[in-house]
Design an enzyme around this catalytic site. Structure first.
Site, mmCIF file in Angstrom:
data_model
loop_
_atom_site.group_PDB
_atom_site.id
_atom_site.type_symbol
_atom_site.label_atom_id
_atom_site.label_comp_id
_atom_site.label_asym_id
_atom_site.label_seq_id
_atom_site.Cartn_x
_atom_site.Cartn_y
_atom_site.Cartn_z
ATOM 1 N N HIS A 17 -37.491 -24.156 -3.488
ATOM 2 C CA HIS A 17 -37.918 -25.490 -3.029
ATOM 3 C C HIS A 17 -37.490 -26.559 -4.039
ATOM 4 C CE1 HIS A 17 -41.537 -23.325 -1.011
ATOM 5 N NE2 HIS A 17 -40.813 -23.792 -0.013
ATOM 6 N N ARG A 90 -31.296 -21.602 3.486
ATOM 7 C CA ARG A 90 -31.074 -20.466 2.600
ATOM 8 C C ARG A 90 -29.963 -19.573 3.106
ATOM 9 N NH1 ARG A 90 -37.400 -19.419 2.441
ATOM 10 N NH2 ARG A 90 -37.076 -20.431 4.419
#
Ligand code: ADP
Length: 163
Positions: A17, A90
């Site tokens: 994050h 991702r």
């Protein structure tokens, strides 16, 4: 002044994050990280704890703000007057869901653009869920989260919290 809204559960914040947030902070004048209030999910960390961990993790970045939002993301974009929504990508597995969300949000509000950033490869397989599972089984998560997050998860485990 350019600004971007980074929504998520952040339960808890990981280096993945943060990698995305810090990249955005180099491009935009302001990054607003907004913790979603979602009554359907049962988080390990309370809402206030997630905010505190994020604040601590971003303390050296003056152009990152931590806040919360409830309800529709497109309304939050209006409320915070941001130019776009930030999401991390991702792997290909994130793409389908994110693609659907981005198009739906633009359908609801044609000014709601979504910008995707990819993390460093070493964080591309990190998720909060996986981190919590590894930590609760006694594994080492120190490469994937800040030290104080490792400590906070350990404390939850010792207190008998369940995932
Ligand atoms: P998760 O529970 O999957 O970690 P969040 O709801 O907290 O997810 O995620 C908020 C945003 O951060 C999403 O856009 C998600 O794709 C992104 N994100 C989560 N983990 C990573 C990571 N390791 N690298 C890049 N982006 C990530």
């Amino acid at each position: 002044m350019s600004s971007i809204l980074y929504p998520g559960s952040f339960d808890p914040v990981t280096n993945g994050h943060l990698d995305v947030a810090f990249r955005a902070a180099r491009i935009f004048d302001k990054v607003i990280i907004a913790v979603a209030v979602n009554s359907e999910k049962k988080p390990l960390f309370s809402f206030d704890e997630r905010i505190e961990l994020l604040k601590h993790a971003c303390r050296d970045h003056k152009n990152i703000e931590i806040t919360s939002f409830q309800g529709l993301l497109v309304n939050a974009v209006n409320e915070f007057k941001t130019d776009a929504v930030l999401r991390g990508l991702r792997a290909v597995s994130d793409f389908e869901y994110e693609f659907q969300m981005a198009l739906m949000n633009r359908q609801l509000n044609d000014k709601c653009e979504t910008i995707f950033l990819m993390p460093s490869p070493e964080y591309s397989y990190v998720s909060s869920r996986l981190i919590k599972e590894i930590a609760f089984c006694g594994g080492d998560i120190s490469e994937f989260v800040p030290d104080f997050v490792t400590g906070a998860i350990k404390a939850k485990r010792e207190k008998g919290s369940v995932l």
